[in-house]
Design a protein around this motif. Sequence first.
Motif, short mmCIF file in Angstrom:
data_model
loop_
_atom_site.label_atom_id
_atom_site.label_comp_id
_atom_site.label_asym_id
_atom_site.label_seq_id
_atom_site.Cartn_x
_atom_site.Cartn_y
_atom_site.Cartn_z
N ILE A 84 0.84 -1.20 0.00
CA ILE A 84 0.00 0.00 0.00
C ILE A 84 0.88 1.25 0.00
O ILE A 84 0.60 2.23 -0.72
N GLN A 85 1.94 1.26 0.79
CA GLN A 85 2.83 2.43 0.84
C GLN A 85 3.51 2.66 -0.51
O GLN A 85 3.64 3.80 -0.96
N VAL A 86 3.93 1.58 -1.16
CA VAL A 86 4.55 1.71 -2.49
C VAL A 86 3.54 2.28 -3.47
O VAL A 86 3.86 3.18 -4.26
N ALA A 87 2.31 1.79 -3.42
CA ALA A 87 1.28 2.29 -4.32
C ALA A 87 1.00 3.77 -4.07
O ALA A 87 0.81 4.54 -5.02
N ARG A 88 1.00 4.19 -2.82
CA ARG A 88 0.78 5.61 -2.51
C ARG A 88 1.89 6.47 -3.09
O ARG A 88 1.64 7.56 -3.61
N ALA A 89 3.12 6.00 -3.01
CA ALA A 89 4.25 6.76 -3.56
C ALA A 89 4.10 6.90 -5.07
O ALA A 89 4.38 7.97 -5.63
N ARG A 90 3.64 5.87 -5.74
CA ARG A 90 3.45 5.93 -7.20
C ARG A 90 2.32 6.89 -7.56
O ARG A 90 2.35 7.52 -8.61
N LEU A 91 1.32 6.97 -6.70
CA LEU A 91 0.16 7.82 -6.98
C LEU A 91 0.53 9.30 -7.03
O LEU A 91 -0.16 10.10 -7.66
N ALA A 92 1.57 9.66 -6.36
CA ALA A 92 1.95 11.06 -6.31
C ALA A 92 2.22 11.62 -7.70
O ALA A 92 2.12 12.83 -7.92
N THR A 93 2.50 10.76 -8.68
CA THR A 93 2.81 11.22 -10.03
C THR A 93 1.59 11.25 -10.95
O THR A 93 1.72 11.68 -12.09
N PHE A 94 0.42 10.79 -10.49
CA PHE A 94 -0.77 10.73 -11.35
C PHE A 94 -1.66 11.96 -11.17
O PHE A 94 -1.50 12.75 -10.24
N ASP A 95 -2.65 12.04 -12.06
CA ASP A 95 -3.59 13.16 -11.97
C ASP A 95 -4.50 13.00 -10.75
O ASP A 95 -4.64 11.93 -10.19
N THR A 96 -5.14 14.10 -10.36
CA THR A 96 -5.90 14.19 -9.12
C THR A 96 -7.07 13.21 -9.06
O THR A 96 -7.28 12.55 -8.05
N ARG A 97 -7.86 13.12 -10.12
CA ARG A 97 -9.03 12.24 -10.09
C ARG A 97 -8.60 10.78 -9.94
O ARG A 97 -9.18 10.03 -9.17
N ARG A 98 -7.61 10.40 -10.67
CA ARG A 98 -7.12 9.02 -10.58
C ARG A 98 -6.53 8.77 -9.19
O ARG A 98 -6.68 7.68 -8.63
N VAL A 99 -5.87 9.76 -8.63
CA VAL A 99 -5.30 9.64 -7.29
C VAL A 99 -6.41 9.42 -6.27
O VAL A 99 -6.30 8.59 -5.38
N GLN A 100 -7.51 10.16 -6.41
CA GLN A 100 -8.63 10.01 -5.47
C GLN A 100 -9.24 8.62 -5.54
O GLN A 100 -9.53 8.00 -4.51
N LEU A 101 -9.42 8.11 -6.76
CA LEU A 101 -9.96 6.76 -6.92
C LEU A 101 -9.02 5.71 -6.32
O LEU A 101 -9.44 4.80 -5.60
N GLU A 102 -7.73 5.88 -6.60
CA GLU A 102 -6.75 4.93 -6.07
C GLU A 102 -6.66 5.04 -4.55
O GLU A 102 -6.49 4.04 -3.85
N ALA A 103 -6.79 6.25 -4.02
CA ALA A 103 -6.75 6.45 -2.56
C ALA A 103 -7.91 5.73 -1.89
O ALA A 103 -7.75 5.12 -0.84
N ARG A 104 -9.10 5.77 -2.50
CA ARG A 104 -10.25 5.06 -1.95
C ARG A 104 -10.01 3.55 -1.96
O ARG A 104 -10.33 2.85 -1.01
N ARG A 105 -9.46 3.08 -3.08
CA ARG A 105 -9.16 1.64 -3.19
C ARG A 105 -8.15 1.22 -2.12
O ARG A 105 -8.30 0.20 -1.46
N LEU A 106 -7.13 2.04 -1.92
CA LEU A 106 -6.13 1.74 -0.92
C LEU A 106 -6.71 1.79 0.49
O LEU A 106 -6.36 0.98 1.34
N ALA A 107 -7.60 2.74 0.74
CA ALA A 107 -8.24 2.83 2.06
C ALA A 107 -9.03 1.55 2.35
O ALA A 107 -9.03 1.06 3.48
N MET A 108 -9.68 1.04 1.32
CA MET A 108 -10.43 -0.22 1.49
C MET A 108 -9.47 -1.37 1.79
O MET A 108 -9.74 -2.21 2.65
#
Length: 186
Positions: A84-108
Amino acid sequence: HVVAVVLGCVGVLTIAIGAACALLSVDVTVDAVGVIEPVRVWPVRSKVDGVVGSVLVAAGDSVGAGQPLVRLDAAYADVSAAQIQVARARLATFDTRRVQLEARRLAMRVAETRLAVERATLYSPADGTVIAEHIERLPGSLVQRGDQLIEVADLSNWRAVVVVDAKYVNSVRIGDRAVVEVPVVA
């Protein structure tokens, strides 16, 4: 006249014997093979897939309801948290909407991982005694969700479960007195 008296005596004796047989009970001995077992037994099953990390009790131990019995190794939860931490680090480079969707998935996934860690400890379902064969072999074992690891039993009430030979089936009734003999095991 003598014949009538003799027949009358035979008739009276027959009735007397029939009445006596009806009033007397006859014990029938039936040998059967079976097992004695506690009336109440609670299986303790794994709630998640994993590896048995530690067994906190031994066969014959008295336990209370809610007492921890087995802990599964939660290393898989640590791996999930690292992923999950690795995925969060990768998300920092994506656009905001995709980051929000991925953040929800990671929270789950974080919530699922926490639940798995909570389920990694197995507790006694009731007051009783631990009954299990080969409990000492459990640590390090791979287990799947639903696998039975231990049983807890109430040893205050027992029952005999026997197999009665077919020739004796009609001789046995519910409520009959029974004597159970258990050979001494040294």
